[in-house]
Design an enzyme around this catalytic site. Structure first.
Site, short mmCIF file in Angstrom:
data_model
loop_
_atom_site.label_atom_id
_atom_site.label_comp_id
_atom_site.label_asym_id
_atom_site.label_seq_id
_atom_site.Cartn_x
_atom_site.Cartn_y
_atom_site.Cartn_z
N ASP A 177 0.92 -1.21 -0.15
CA ASP A 177 -0.03 -0.14 0.07
C ASP A 177 0.87 1.39 0.01
O ASP A 177 0.45 2.16 0.72
CB ASP A 177 -0.96 0.09 1.46
CG ASP A 177 -2.11 0.96 1.16
OD1 ASP A 177 -2.27 1.24 -0.01
OD2 ASP A 177 -2.71 1.17 2.24
N CYS B 232 -20.87 -11.69 -4.94
CA CYS B 232 -21.93 -10.70 -4.40
C CYS B 232 -23.42 -10.99 -4.64
O CYS B 232 -23.98 -10.60 -4.08
CB CYS B 232 -21.72 -9.25 -4.80
SG CYS B 232 -19.98 -8.43 -4.01
N CYS C 20 -26.91 -9.17 -3.64
CA CYS C 20 -26.88 -8.39 -2.49
C CYS C 20 -26.38 -6.63 -2.46
O CYS C 20 -25.74 -6.51 -3.50
CB CYS C 20 -25.89 -8.94 -1.59
SG CYS C 20 -25.10 -8.14 -0.11
N CYS D 19 -24.14 2.50 3.27
CA CYS D 19 -23.02 3.80 3.32
C CYS D 19 -23.75 5.05 3.35
O CYS D 19 -24.69 5.43 2.74
CB CYS D 19 -22.32 3.81 1.76
SG CYS D 19 -21.20 5.29 1.71
N CYS E 81 -13.61 4.26 8.22
CA CYS E 81 -15.09 3.86 8.54
C CYS E 81 -14.98 2.32 7.93
O CYS E 81 -14.37 2.09 6.96
CB CYS E 81 -15.83 4.79 7.29
SG CYS E 81 -17.30 3.91 7.22
N CYS F 274 -21.49 -6.33 5.54
CA CYS F 274 -21.13 -7.60 4.32
C CYS F 274 -21.15 -8.99 4.92
O CYS F 274 -20.57 -9.20 5.91
CB CYS F 274 -19.62 -7.31 3.61
SG CYS F 274 -19.43 -8.68 2.28
S1 SF4 Z 1 -22.50 -6.29 1.26
FE1 SF4 Z 1 -20.62 -7.66 0.67
S2 SF4 Z 1 -21.66 -9.34 -0.69
FE2 SF4 Z 1 -23.09 -7.73 -0.32
S3 SF4 Z 1 -22.85 -6.45 -2.24
FE3 SF4 Z 1 -21.39 -5.44 -0.63
S4 SF4 Z 1 -19.51 -6.46 -1.11
FE4 SF4 Z 1 -20.88 -7.71 -2.13
S1 SF4 Z 2 -15.92 3.11 4.15
FE1 SF4 Z 2 -17.95 4.12 4.81
S2 SF4 Z 2 -18.30 6.06 3.86
FE2 SF4 Z 2 -16.71 4.76 2.76
S3 SF4 Z 2 -17.79 3.57 1.24
FE3 SF4 Z 2 -17.70 2.29 2.98
S4 SF4 Z 2 -19.65 2.97 4.37
FE4 SF4 Z 2 -19.25 4.46 2.61
#
Ligand code: SF4
Ligand code: SF4
Length: 312
Positions: free
Chosen positions: A131, A186, A189, A196, A238, A245
């Site tokens: 990173d 995914c 989902c 977010c 965050c 998930c």
């Molecule tokens: S919560 Fe996890 S499994 Fe669901 S869409 Fe987002 S990344 Fe994919």
């Molecule tokens: S880290 Fe937090 S603010 Fe950034 S995309 Fe994920 S849920 Fe959204």
């Protein structure tokens, strides 16, 4: 091929011995599709004020520009899911920052792996990346069969979820690239997108300028008022889109003491955070990724949450 398979297996065994949760290898080739996606992401301005993302475009998309005669990109995952957490009723720090700065830890281990290859296999030229240089770490990890990049833009391992650090070793030794690519699990989902609070996620793309992680760590100066009331309690990073998930529901805690929460951090309540002084900051975050935000940055983030919403 047999020899390459044997060598790859030998390196893998050493990587697992060093504590990496998963290991994979890809051929060090130009990332054509991903370079177009990166260009589009930059053109959309989704990198906010992280202008360094515009630099080294060629190196970011072509490992041969990073390591001369590069043949293999070795990707590793290091599980950092902690055994214990902060109290829920207080300001939150992203779990990856509970302990020691992962750049040091993962780099040290990858350097040991590089040394092992040089001593036990053959002299190679290579570089270790965690990173810190223009490397598309999630792309390489996915290409090596370690997981898929989810709608929350994190690499998700079927076995370990997404609370993992990713590191790479790019070397001029040909290895076995016969890795089993994982499909995208995914499905239908949308939990991360729905959860977010700032609308930073467009499926499979992050508008970093809206992301709390970026705003609490990378953003200089004042935080725009449009984010008031949307921060929940995050003051460094965050984890919302990872916490919701389903693939993290079975995250297994790592026993590495370097990534566990300290008693002091665990017991900090809101009042303690609001009265945080420099001495306590140093005690809490010596050699931690939080040093990146500095004392002043963390105070700014706390003040931003504390301040009442402006009346409209
Ligand atoms: S919560 Fe996890 S499994 Fe669901 S869409 Fe987002 S990344 Fe994919
Ligand atoms: S880290 Fe937090 S603010 Fe950034 S995309 Fe994920 S849920 Fe959204």
């Amino acid at each position: 091929m047999k020899n390459k398979t044997k060598l790859s297996e030998k390196i893998k065994q050493k990587a697992l011995e060093l504590g990496f949760a998963a290991f994979g290898i890809s051929g060090a080739t130009f990332l054509k599709k991903e370079s177009q996606q990166l260009k589009q992401w930059l053109d959309n301005g989704f990198h906010g004020e992280m202008h360094y993302m515009e630099n080294h475009f060629e190196k970011r998309t072509n490992p041969q520009k990073l390591v001369e005669r590069a043949k293999s990109v070795i990707s590793v995952l290091y599980n950092y899911y902690p055994k214990d957490f902060q109290r829920k009723d207080t300001y939150q720090i992203s779990k990856y920052a509970y302990g020691r700065d992962y750049h040091y830890v993962v780099k040290e281990k990858l350097n040991q792996l590089l040394e092992f290859i040089k001593q036990e296999i053959q002299e190679v030229s290579g570089r270790v990346f965690v990173d810190s240089a223009p490397v598309m770490d999630k792309v390489w990890a996915a290409k090596s069969g370690l997981g898929w990049i989810g709608k929350n833009t994190n690499l998700i391992s079927k076995e370990f979820g997404s609370f993992v650090f990713i590191g790479e070793l790019i070397i001029d030794l040909e290895l076995d690239y016969n890795m089993h690519l994982l499909k995208d699990y995914c499905g239908s989902c949308t939990k991360c997108i729905d959860a977010c609070p700032t609308g930073a996620l467009i499926p499979y793309q992050l508008n970093a300028g809206k992301c709390i992680s970026y705003l609490t760590i990378e953003k200089k100066g004042d935080i725009p008022d449009e984010f008031k009331g949307k921060w929940n309690n995050w003051i460094f990073g965050c984890d919302i889109c990872q916490d919701v998930c389903p693939w993290n529901a079975k995250a297994k805690p790592n026993n590495d003491p370097q990534f566990q929460i300290s008693g002091l951090l665990k017991n900090m309540n809101r009042e303690d955070w609001q009265h945080l002084d420099k001495i306590t900051f140093k005690k809490l975050f010596k050699n931690s990724p939080v040093e990146r935000a500095k004392y002043e940055g963390l105070k700014r983030n706390i003040e931003f949450i504390k301040k009442p919403l402006a009346k409209s």
